[in-house]
Design a protein around this motif. Sequence first.
Motif, short mmCIF file in Angstrom:
data_model
loop_
_atom_site.label_atom_id
_atom_site.label_comp_id
_atom_site.label_asym_id
_atom_site.label_seq_id
_atom_site.Cartn_x
_atom_site.Cartn_y
_atom_site.Cartn_z
N ARG A 587 0.82 -1.21 0.00
CA ARG A 587 0.00 0.00 0.00
C ARG A 587 0.85 1.26 0.00
O ARG A 587 0.58 2.21 -0.75
N GLU A 588 1.89 1.30 0.81
CA GLU A 588 2.68 2.51 0.97
C GLU A 588 3.85 2.60 -0.02
O GLU A 588 4.18 3.68 -0.50
N LEU A 589 4.46 1.47 -0.32
CA LEU A 589 5.62 1.48 -1.19
C LEU A 589 5.30 1.06 -2.62
O LEU A 589 6.13 1.21 -3.52
N GLY A 590 4.10 0.51 -2.82
CA GLY A 590 3.73 0.05 -4.16
C GLY A 590 4.50 -1.17 -4.61
O GLY A 590 4.66 -1.42 -5.80
N VAL A 591 5.00 -1.95 -3.64
CA VAL A 591 5.78 -3.15 -3.94
C VAL A 591 4.88 -4.36 -3.77
O VAL A 591 4.31 -4.58 -2.70
N SER A 592 4.74 -5.14 -4.84
CA SER A 592 3.89 -6.33 -4.76
C SER A 592 4.58 -7.44 -3.98
O SER A 592 5.81 -7.50 -3.90
N PHE A 593 3.77 -8.30 -3.38
CA PHE A 593 4.30 -9.38 -2.55
C PHE A 593 3.69 -10.69 -3.00
O PHE A 593 2.46 -10.84 -3.07
N ASP A 594 4.56 -11.64 -3.31
CA ASP A 594 4.15 -12.99 -3.65
C ASP A 594 4.67 -13.92 -2.57
O ASP A 594 5.82 -13.80 -2.14
N GLN A 595 3.82 -14.83 -2.11
CA GLN A 595 4.24 -15.68 -0.98
C GLN A 595 5.51 -16.45 -1.30
O GLN A 595 6.43 -16.53 -0.48
N ARG A 596 5.58 -17.02 -2.47
CA ARG A 596 6.79 -17.76 -2.87
C ARG A 596 7.65 -16.81 -3.70
O ARG A 596 7.45 -16.66 -4.89
N ASN A 597 8.60 -16.22 -3.04
CA ASN A 597 9.34 -15.12 -3.64
C ASN A 597 10.84 -15.37 -3.59
O ASN A 597 11.31 -16.44 -3.17
N SER A 598 11.61 -14.35 -4.00
CA SER A 598 13.06 -14.47 -4.09
C SER A 598 13.71 -14.64 -2.72
O SER A 598 14.75 -15.29 -2.61
#
Length: 747
Positions: A587-598
């Motif tokens: 919401r604040e940074l506009g960074v998407s989050f995927d549970q299985r990520n890097s």
Amino acid sequence: MVDLSLHIPANREKARRYRDRLATVGVTAGGAAVLLAILLIFFYLLYEVLPLFGGTSVADNTPDTWQGGAPPAYLSLEEQGEVGLAVSAGGEAIFFRVADGRIISRRELGAGRAPVTVLAGAAAGGRTLALGHADGSVNLLRSDYRLGYPEGRRVITPSLRSLYPDRELRLGTGAVAALAVQDSEDGLLLVAELAGEGLRGLRFRRQQNPLTGESSLEPSTLRLPALPGQSAALYLGAGQRWLYRLDQDGGYVVLDLQSGEDAGVATIVDQGRLFENGAALATSAMLLGDISLLAASEAGKLHQYFMVRDGRGGHQLQRVRSFDTGGVVVRQLVPEQRRKGFVALGRSGELQIFHTTAHRRLYVQATGMDLAGQAAISPRGDTLIAVDTANTLHSWAVDNEHPDISWSALWQKVWYESHDEPAHIWQSSAANNDFEPKYSLAPLAFGTLKAAFYTMLIAAPLAICGAIYTAYFMAPTLRRKVKPLIELMEALPTVILGFLAGLWLAPIVEDRLAGIFSFLVLMPIGILLFAYLFSHLPLAIRRRVPDGWDAALLIPVVVLIGYLGFALNGPLEQLLFGGDMRLWIGRELGVSFDQRNSLVVGIAMGMAVIPTIFSIAEDAIFSVPGHLSDGSLALGATPWQTLTGVVLPTASPGIFSGLMIGLGRAVGETMIVLMATGNTPIMDANIFEGMRTLSANIAIEMPEAEVNSTHYRILFLAAFVLFLFTFVVNTIAELIRQRLRSRYGSL
């Protein structure tokens, strides 16, 4: 004088020489076999990849006399390219054999109806033919080909059947001057320009009874605006939304048919000119899928267009790419029926083959033929036919297996259909036959490097620092327990690590994201603080800890800091991130989050790579001759100065080798990446987004790829790229290692 030299019996000396020679031959043969195996892998991958770049060839078959009378206004071919359908401007349909031009059957399509004024194909990949008549009516026909084997001989029996025979398809009373038809699962759509009446549209929505399963057509009339001039061509876009109207002067108008469904007039979305400098339209066609419009000008220009969003909430017809025709004025465009390619026939007999996604001209030939009627290409794209003004039927055998591939399609941004801008995309398959394959290797290569980067970011510092402490500072007794335990981690199957990462670690990282970051921050601070406090304890207390056993004291410290970091997760999220750090960064940074990520991949693959780097680096550091460090200490250097100035430079070739082998393991890892990421082929450096690597992509798609298809060979190309990458990296690493050895080997 007594001879004290060692006497070895002759037979024993001979046996020793034999064993030495046998060992030399065995080692040499083993090394040569390894090199041979690598070369065989290289040449096998190259063997599978080279056909992708084989080019296009066209063989001109012996021409035959056209026996169908007037030049055809419509041509099509069946699947095998053996039987063709030709329809004259007057409405006479002829089935003929392509090999010799012999007529199979004739049929008068306009019998009992008003004269035929327009012929139009429903789609590039279909067999539906629409006939517009002088009384404003439309007749739809479909060509069918039944394959039989009477007496063991293959026979193709063609036929024409009428579509919607019980329904009158009439748009007005004037003669049909231009016609566009689209028949899909949603229903039937007819748009025509009638003499004296302008544009008229008729839509039939297909309604299905949920109880009986029977379908019916519900008609509705489209209200279309009056447009100036006369239409040169009408086309319907995919989804029966867009209507493209082209005039002979090169102007275009795009109508949104959905805006006029509720008794309103269809809206003009965009209008303008297709070509610069007022060039007139020579010919046009819709590409397979009815998304892209191809238009050629009288000035020898050839462009591809499709609808994109204009940034203001609307749409516009965008010129996507231009093709090099060599200045040839195109007389007819023949789209392929299963690929995004097309054939362009020039007015002076030039034959050119293009592919839109690859954005290149595949073939050009001057045939000298003066095209009189239409041309057609078979559904498989391997047979092309045309009729010239000398009443001759020409046919060509086309060998064009892999037109989709070019350097730009593989590595550069491509403007794909239905996308608003060029992008790197990997999408090899879809649910429909009109799909445009997207074979960009860039997101896969990026994902491979991204996974390796985050893996080495976590694994390299831990493994190298652990190796330094274990080899140089740790007590021998403790070292003999720690080193085998860490090396034992290397035997853990990566599928187990991937399973744990995907099903156990990923949810923990998502639910306790603040705790993870607080743990990463508190751990080095806590260890340094503990070391500082321990160094200021009274000497009597510090001496109770044997030399080299200091690390054992850190075990409860690490456990305590880990517990503290995760315990702070809830308070930190409430205090700093509004109760949920994952939602806050989106919401604040506009960074998407995927549970299985890097981050998950880096942690899991780091655990797999750490033992490899640790073992090699630790052996290199431990193997530094003791007299070097003893001499440095004797000259007054501190243990830390001895480590950084003598031990590490001497061991640097081995440490560097460990890092390169670990990097190779990270680049080639498959199962962890396969199970711990979303396997989305995107180019995003975001640590909270997943990726797809070259090796994981091969593992996912190779079982489903058709043998010898473009998709199949592209996967081999991905393996070839991975092979070359590891070869280049290892070669550079070996050169650097040799330089380090020559520089520090004299210490």
